[in-house]
Design an enzyme around this catalytic site. Sequence first.
Site, PDB file in Angstrom:
ATOM      1  N   ARG A   1       1.002  -1.338  -0.040  1.00 38.18           N
ATOM      2  CA  ARG A   1      -0.296  -0.111  -0.288  1.00 38.18           C
ATOM      3  C   ARG A   1       0.857   1.139   0.234  1.00 38.18           C
ATOM      4  O   ARG A   1       0.447   1.775   1.215  1.00 38.18           O
ATOM      5  CB  ARG A   1      -1.062  -0.242   1.329  1.00 38.18           C
ATOM      6  CG  ARG A   1      -1.664  -0.839   1.594  1.00 38.18           C
ATOM      7  CD  ARG A   1      -3.033  -1.316   0.247  1.00 38.18           C
ATOM      8  NE  ARG A   1      -4.170  -1.899   0.451  1.00 38.18           N
ATOM      9  CZ  ARG A   1      -4.096  -3.126  -0.073  1.00 38.18           C
ATOM     10  NH1 ARG A   1      -2.911  -3.677  -1.310  1.00 38.18           N
ATOM     11  NH2 ARG A   1      -5.677  -4.234  -0.187  1.00 38.18           N
TER      12      ARG A   1
ATOM     13  N   SER B   1     -11.209  -1.061   2.752  1.00 40.16           N
ATOM     14  CA  SER B   1     -10.116  -1.054   3.700  1.00 40.16           C
ATOM     15  C   SER B   1      -9.999   0.785   4.076  1.00 40.16           C
ATOM     16  O   SER B   1      -9.362   1.240   3.770  1.00 40.16           O
ATOM     17  CB  SER B   1      -9.186  -1.663   3.613  1.00 40.16           C
ATOM     18  OG  SER B   1      -9.206  -2.916   3.541  1.00 40.16           O
TER      19      SER B   1
ATOM     20  N   GLU C   1      -5.612   3.782   5.273  1.00 40.29           N
ATOM     21  CA  GLU C   1      -5.150   3.499   3.906  1.00 40.29           C
ATOM     22  C   GLU C   1      -5.692   5.127   2.906  1.00 40.29           C
ATOM     23  O   GLU C   1      -4.741   5.493   2.081  1.00 40.29           O
ATOM     24  CB  GLU C   1      -5.846   2.829   3.530  1.00 40.29           C
ATOM     25  CG  GLU C   1      -4.955   2.231   2.172  1.00 40.29           C
ATOM     26  CD  GLU C   1      -6.223   1.167   1.609  1.00 40.29           C
ATOM     27  OE1 GLU C   1      -6.378  -0.630   2.118  1.00 40.29           O
ATOM     28  OE2 GLU C   1      -6.896   1.074   0.873  1.00 40.29           O
TER      29      GLU C   1
HETATM   30  P1  FAD Z   1      -8.198   8.201  -5.589  1.00 34.90           P
HETATM   31  O1  FAD Z   1      -9.319   8.219  -4.769  1.00 34.90           O
HETATM   32  O2  FAD Z   1      -9.209   9.207  -6.559  1.00 34.90           O
HETATM   33  O3  FAD Z   1      -6.869   8.873  -5.457  1.00 34.90           O
HETATM   34  C1  FAD Z   1      -6.766   7.960  -4.457  1.00 34.90           C
HETATM   35  C2  FAD Z   1      -4.961   9.471  -4.023  1.00 34.90           C
HETATM   36  O4  FAD Z   1      -4.021   9.095  -5.527  1.00 34.90           O
HETATM   37  C3  FAD Z   1      -4.846  10.317  -4.161  1.00 34.90           C
HETATM   38  O5  FAD Z   1      -4.325  10.147  -3.552  1.00 34.90           O
HETATM   39  C4  FAD Z   1      -4.889  11.014  -4.872  1.00 34.90           C
HETATM   40  O6  FAD Z   1      -4.706  12.521  -5.028  1.00 34.90           O
HETATM   41  C5  FAD Z   1      -3.817   9.778  -5.979  1.00 34.90           C
HETATM   42  N1  FAD Z   1      -4.501  10.153  -7.260  1.00 34.90           N
HETATM   43  C6  FAD Z   1      -5.409   9.282  -8.391  1.00 34.90           C
HETATM   44  N2  FAD Z   1      -5.163   9.516  -9.580  1.00 34.90           N
HETATM   45  C7  FAD Z   1      -4.032  10.187  -9.965  1.00 34.90           C
HETATM   46  C8  FAD Z   1      -3.121  10.870 -10.840  1.00 34.90           C
HETATM   47  N3  FAD Z   1      -3.957  10.194 -11.603  1.00 34.90           N
HETATM   48  N4  FAD Z   1      -2.356  10.898 -10.443  1.00 34.90           N
HETATM   49  C9  FAD Z   1      -1.244  11.497  -9.345  1.00 34.90           C
HETATM   50  N5  FAD Z   1      -1.951  11.264  -8.705  1.00 34.90           N
HETATM   51  C10 FAD Z   1      -3.077  10.112  -8.126  1.00 34.90           C
HETATM   52  N6  FAD Z   1      -7.790  -1.195  -3.250  1.00 34.90           N
HETATM   53  C11 FAD Z   1      -6.602  -1.936  -2.781  1.00 34.90           C
HETATM   54  O7  FAD Z   1      -5.115  -1.634  -3.039  1.00 34.90           O
HETATM   55  N7  FAD Z   1      -7.035  -3.083  -3.021  1.00 34.90           N
HETATM   56  C12 FAD Z   1      -9.008  -3.454  -2.581  1.00 34.90           C
HETATM   57  O8  FAD Z   1      -8.833  -4.590  -2.643  1.00 34.90           O
HETATM   58  C13 FAD Z   1      -8.989  -2.356  -2.834  1.00 34.90           C
HETATM   59  N8  FAD Z   1     -10.071  -2.693  -2.563  1.00 34.90           N
HETATM   60  C14 FAD Z   1     -11.399  -1.522  -2.665  1.00 34.90           C
HETATM   61  C15 FAD Z   1     -13.135  -2.233  -2.312  1.00 34.90           C
HETATM   62  C16 FAD Z   1     -13.573  -1.077  -2.321  1.00 34.90           C
HETATM   63  C17 FAD Z   1     -15.180  -1.143  -1.792  1.00 34.90           C
HETATM   64  C18 FAD Z   1     -13.256   0.538  -2.043  1.00 34.90           C
HETATM   65  C19 FAD Z   1     -14.591   1.588  -2.123  1.00 34.90           C
HETATM   66  C20 FAD Z   1     -11.954   0.957  -3.047  1.00 34.90           C
HETATM   67  C21 FAD Z   1     -11.266   0.051  -2.041  1.00 34.90           C
HETATM   68  N9  FAD Z   1      -9.660  -0.057  -2.844  1.00 34.90           N
HETATM   69  C22 FAD Z   1      -8.657  -1.180  -2.795  1.00 34.90           C
HETATM   70  C23 FAD Z   1      -8.876   1.278  -2.678  1.00 34.90           C
HETATM   71  C24 FAD Z   1      -9.158   1.695  -3.929  1.00 34.90           C
HETATM   72  O9  FAD Z   1     -10.121   1.478  -4.751  1.00 34.90           O
HETATM   73  C25 FAD Z   1      -8.142   1.726  -4.395  1.00 34.90           C
HETATM   74  O10 FAD Z   1      -6.636   2.669  -4.034  1.00 34.90           O
HETATM   75  C26 FAD Z   1      -7.584   2.300  -6.285  1.00 34.90           C
HETATM   76  O11 FAD Z   1      -6.475   2.723  -7.041  1.00 34.90           O
HETATM   77  C27 FAD Z   1      -8.594   4.445  -5.774  1.00 34.90           C
HETATM   78  O12 FAD Z   1      -8.385   4.889  -7.014  1.00 34.90           O
HETATM   79  P2  FAD Z   1      -8.713   6.327  -7.146  1.00 34.90           P
HETATM   80  O13 FAD Z   1      -8.782   6.965  -8.648  1.00 34.90           O
HETATM   81  O14 FAD Z   1     -10.436   6.115  -6.643  1.00 34.90           O
HETATM   82  O15 FAD Z   1      -8.414   7.160  -6.905  1.00 34.90           O
HETATM   83  N1  EPU Z   2     -11.401 -10.316   9.288  1.00 29.62           N
HETATM   84  C1  EPU Z   2     -12.473 -10.450  10.468  1.00 29.62           C
HETATM   85  N2  EPU Z   2     -13.711  -9.258  10.368  1.00 29.62           N
HETATM   86  C2  EPU Z   2     -14.597  -9.043   9.511  1.00 29.62           C
HETATM   87  C3  EPU Z   2     -13.400  -9.058   8.732  1.00 29.62           C
HETATM   88  C4  EPU Z   2     -12.314 -10.010   8.302  1.00 29.62           C
HETATM   89  O1  EPU Z   2     -12.403 -10.965  11.667  1.00 29.62           O
HETATM   90  O2  EPU Z   2     -15.594  -8.310   9.746  1.00 29.62           O
HETATM   91  C5  EPU Z   2     -10.993 -11.654   9.505  1.00 29.62           C
HETATM   92  C6  EPU Z   2     -10.858 -12.405   9.196  1.00 29.62           C
HETATM   93  O3  EPU Z   2      -9.932 -13.711  10.215  1.00 29.62           O
HETATM   94  C7  EPU Z   2     -10.011 -12.448   7.952  1.00 29.62           C
HETATM   95  C8  EPU Z   2      -8.791 -12.079   7.955  1.00 29.62           C
HETATM   96  O4  EPU Z   2      -9.595 -10.432   8.456  1.00 29.62           O
HETATM   97  O5  EPU Z   2      -9.343 -13.888   7.978  1.00 29.62           O
HETATM   98  C9  EPU Z   2      -8.707 -11.209   6.570  1.00 29.62           C
HETATM   99  O6  EPU Z   2      -9.948 -10.779   6.142  1.00 29.62           O
HETATM  100  P1  EPU Z   2      -9.349 -10.123   4.323  1.00 29.62           P
HETATM  101  O7  EPU Z   2     -10.129 -11.329   4.004  1.00 29.62           O
HETATM  102  O8  EPU Z   2     -10.858  -9.058   4.265  1.00 29.62           O
HETATM  103  O9  EPU Z   2      -9.055  -9.458   4.040  1.00 29.62           O
HETATM  104  P2  EPU Z   2      -8.542  -7.902   4.845  1.00 29.62           P
HETATM  105  O10 EPU Z   2      -6.819  -8.355   5.600  1.00 29.62           O
HETATM  106  O11 EPU Z   2      -9.461  -7.554   5.631  1.00 29.62           O
HETATM  107  C10 EPU Z   2      -6.699  -7.306   2.590  1.00 29.62           C
HETATM  108  C11 EPU Z   2      -6.705  -5.877   2.386  1.00 29.62           C
HETATM  109  C12 EPU Z   2      -8.206  -5.485   0.780  1.00 29.62           C
HETATM  110  C13 EPU Z   2      -8.166  -7.165   0.405  1.00 29.62           C
HETATM  111  C14 EPU Z   2      -8.345  -8.154   0.658  1.00 29.62           C
HETATM  112  C15 EPU Z   2      -8.561  -9.225  -0.111  1.00 29.62           C
HETATM  113  C16 EPU Z   2      -5.790  -4.020   3.129  1.00 29.62           C
HETATM  114  C17 EPU Z   2      -5.841  -2.887   4.261  1.00 29.62           C
HETATM  115  N3  EPU Z   2      -7.238  -4.600   2.663  1.00 29.62           N
HETATM  116  O12 EPU Z   2      -8.437  -7.096   3.731  1.00 29.62           O
HETATM  117  O13 EPU Z   2      -7.927  -4.184   0.265  1.00 29.62           O
HETATM  118  O14 EPU Z   2      -9.274  -6.677  -0.759  1.00 29.62           O
HETATM  119  O15 EPU Z   2      -7.168  -8.037   1.947  1.00 29.62           O
HETATM  120  O16 EPU Z   2      -7.035  -9.623  -0.912  1.00 29.62           O
HETATM  121  O17 EPU Z   2      -4.244  -4.738   3.336  1.00 29.62           O
HETATM  122  C18 EPU Z   2      -8.479  -1.829   0.414  1.00 29.62           C
HETATM  123  O18 EPU Z   2      -7.356  -2.346   0.329  1.00 29.62           O
HETATM  124  O19 EPU Z   2      -9.475  -1.050   0.649  1.00 29.62           O
HETATM  125  C19 EPU Z   2      -9.066  -3.705   0.051  1.00 29.62           C
HETATM  126  C20 EPU Z   2     -10.613  -3.526   0.331  1.00 29.62           C
END
Ligand code: FAD
Ligand code: EPU
Length: 349
Positions: free
Chosen positions: A171, A244, A341
């Site tokens: 991240r 997250s 995050e």
């Molecule tokens: P924004 O939120 O618009 O911006 C994020 C940051 O990047 C800001 O600092 C912004 O200034 C900067 N930025 C954006 N575009 C540019 C650019 N072109 N040039 C320079 N800076 C820029 N993230 C994960 O890693 N794994 C996941 O599994 C994951 N699951 C998600 C699930 C949900 C339901 C949601 C809502 C979010 C999740 N995220 C996850 C977080 C998010 O989707 C990612 O971080 C994504 O890359 C953000 O993209 P965005 O275009 O919305 O960026």
């Molecule tokens: N868990 C709980 N309670 C909950 C949910 C999860 O106790 O309500 C525990 C469970 O033991 C579960 C473990 O947490 O097995 C891990 O949960 P999960 O697989 O959902 O993964 P996470 O660590 O919570 C991370 C990333 C996610 C990504 C998933 C899958 C971070 C901060 N988050 O979540 O990324 O999608 O793994 O790889 O690293 C994001 O960055 O926005 C994001 C959604």
Amino acid sequence: MSNAMPAWTLTENASLKALNTFHVEASAAQLLELDDVTLLPDVLALPQVADQPLLVLGSGSNVLLAGDVEGTVLVFANRSIDILEHRADHTIVRAGAGVNWHGLVMWSLQNGLSGLENLALIPGTAGAAPIQNIGAYGVQVDEFIQAVEAWDREAAAWVRMDADACRFGYRDSVFKQFPDRYLISAIELRLPLLHALRLGYAGIDEEMQAMGVELPVAADVANAVINIRRRKLPDPDVLGNAGSFFKNPILPLEQVEVLLQHFPNLPVYPADQEDRRKLSAAWMIEACGWKGYRDGDAGVSPQHALVLVNHGAATGAQLLALARQISASVLEKFGVPIEPEPRLIGAQW
Ligand code: FAD
Ligand code: EPU
């Protein structure tokens, strides 16, 4: 008169509610949407834009807007995907910063390319993918980044940075460390034609069995990941959230061993370094009793303890206050600091 899209548009006093997935109310003094990125240096020099604060937003799925935004919000609207090079074993693809990430993943699979399947359904844009080195289900995007193309505001020059120069981590990247320096205009991905599928992580195998898939291909992995994500995470279009809210903390192994004596069920995962481990922030937050909590319209998802949600009219400040309470209680119970995050806009952690 031409019907062509304008190369850029500038709107004064623009609402950002649809430009952040928490759907909090906030406005930007100006919103600049840029289609032709070659004009970036020129629009940055416009009198209305120069010498003012500048914030880039993609889909706003990883930001918390704590108030209105001063200056200009820049949105990249370049949405083309181009194949730069075909080789026997891989293809180099360039995606404009404004390309939808999930759309790019699906495009790559439809074109016989693999690698991105575990990253299906992550919201946001291609331009934001390198910022926090998006990751899910055992894969991070840095594995596939050939180069990031950006305008370097400090050097006032275009730069093309290879993966080493991006200093990717969990991240993390140079872009996250210096959030105002680089404006990413495009990313180049090196996608393999054949690729060992990553199936071992967090229920992918089980999901594939439930789907009746015996000999999986990359598209099956994407479908399994999509199914799991739809079950586990709230849909931001229905319930505002930014995924997250906290990073999973990474701690020295000795500290983790002591914690495990007190909390033997605490999930522990490998980290980048041998002598460190990643802990589940969700588990600790749930153990502190926050899952499903609600105070007014600010709350914690009942589906996933790591996801803060906006039930309707929560402000960024209310969500931030809740986040601070959660982190304080985790620190008190486990002695472990957890950090947000998403990028906090208009506030400090
Ligand atoms: P924004 O939120 O618009 O911006 C994020 C940051 O990047 C800001 O600092 C912004 O200034 C900067 N930025 C954006 N575009 C540019 C650019 N072109 N040039 C320079 N800076 C820029 N993230 C994960 O890693 N794994 C996941 O599994 C994951 N699951 C998600 C699930 C949900 C339901 C949601 C809502 C979010 C999740 N995220 C996850 C977080 C998010 O989707 C990612 O971080 C994504 O890359 C953000 O993209 P965005 O275009 O919305 O960026
Ligand atoms: N868990 C709980 N309670 C909950 C949910 C999860 O106790 O309500 C525990 C469970 O033991 C579960 C473990 O947490 O097995 C891990 O949960 P999960 O697989 O959902 O993964 P996470 O660590 O919570 C991370 C990333 C996610 C990504 C998933 C899958 C971070 C901060 N988050 O979540 O990324 O999608 O793994 O790889 O690293 C994001 O960055 O926005 C994001 C959604």
